[in-house]
Design an enzyme around this catalytic site. Sequence first.
Site, PDB file in Angstrom:
ATOM      1  N   LYS A 132    -111.117  30.251 -54.400  1.00 54.11           N
ATOM      2  CA  LYS A 132    -109.926  30.938 -53.760  1.00 54.11           C
ATOM      3  C   LYS A 132    -109.176  29.933 -53.199  1.00 54.11           C
ATOM      4  CE  LYS A 132    -112.887  35.059 -54.107  1.00 54.11           C
ATOM      5  NZ  LYS A 132    -113.824  35.879 -53.201  1.00 54.11           N
TER       6      LYS A 132
ATOM      7  N   ASP B  58    -108.009  41.828 -49.331  1.00 53.47           N
ATOM      8  CA  ASP B  58    -109.106  42.103 -50.283  1.00 53.47           C
ATOM      9  C   ASP B  58    -109.302  43.521 -50.705  1.00 53.47           C
ATOM     10  OD1 ASP B  58    -110.977  40.764 -52.143  1.00 53.47           O
ATOM     11  OD2 ASP B  58    -112.623  40.944 -50.611  1.00 53.47           O
TER      12      ASP B  58
ATOM     13  N   GLN C 127    -116.096  36.921 -47.467  1.00 53.07           N
ATOM     14  CA  GLN C 127    -116.810  36.616 -48.807  1.00 53.07           C
ATOM     15  C   GLN C 127    -118.002  37.531 -48.731  1.00 53.07           C
ATOM     16  OE1 GLN C 127    -116.072  35.111 -51.515  1.00 53.07           O
ATOM     17  NE2 GLN C 127    -117.742  35.951 -52.324  1.00 53.07           N
TER      18      GLN C 127
END
Length: 286
Positions: A54, A121, A98
């Site tokens: 990412k 996200d 994450q």
Amino acid sequence: MTAQLMTGTDLARETLERAAERARHLEAETGVRPCLATVLVGEDPASVTYVAMKRNRCARAGVESRHVPLPAATTTEELVAVIRELSEDPTVHGILLQHPVPAHIDERAAFEAIDPAKDVDGVTMASFANMAFGHDGFASCTPGGIMRLLDAYGVDPVGQHAVVVGRSPILGKPMGMLLLARDATVTYCHSRTVDLPAVLATADIVVAAVGRPEFIKGEQLKPGAVVIDAGYNPGNVGDVDFDGAMGRARLVTPVPGGVGPMTIAVLIDQTVDAAARQTALAAASV
């Protein structure tokens, strides 16, 4: 019948190129460079790899990446404090925690510490609600990427029976909501579904997100179905029996190279969106 592959590689590259152009324009016009903060608790090898991917994509798109590594022993309270600090930092436009986090951490509490305006996200309850009601917000990245993939391959969900196998709060559940918003008839299936093959046999669109290698067999699919494999298991194996699906479906995503590239592309695209919105809001409040 041999299915056509639905690869996400080219579409992801095009998405990143457009995001990079928008990031350049925003910086040239306002001096603001979009910034994504990545938070990683512990050193799980797969998570380390995903975060590195990412961050590399961010660099290519002209998006600043600020990495916050935390020890595996970090408590929920400590993680929440870090995320709240990032939420209050005006130079950070998007926040990625994450996941999964270590088992001792309350992951939902950590997600909810993210300012919805920076939830690029799409993991907070506010983002889910906005998405479900069709309001402005950020989609969960994998479902959002899947919708873009369907559009790119001319798959119109209107009136289609879409079966989502999986019910996680950041994949299965939002996937169904996005398909429902596009006028598909949506069925959620999961580990307790009775006679899953009978349901799959009626599905025009199948999204596999159950986290079990080759859980869905080719012979269970309706001939000519569109199959989206959002699973990723050790050995580059998805949740669908790929060879079986290729002999029965119309379109099939490969693993890897299907859904994965789109997930990262949507994350970065939404980070640029967040930066533009926050910059415009700040300018309007002066």
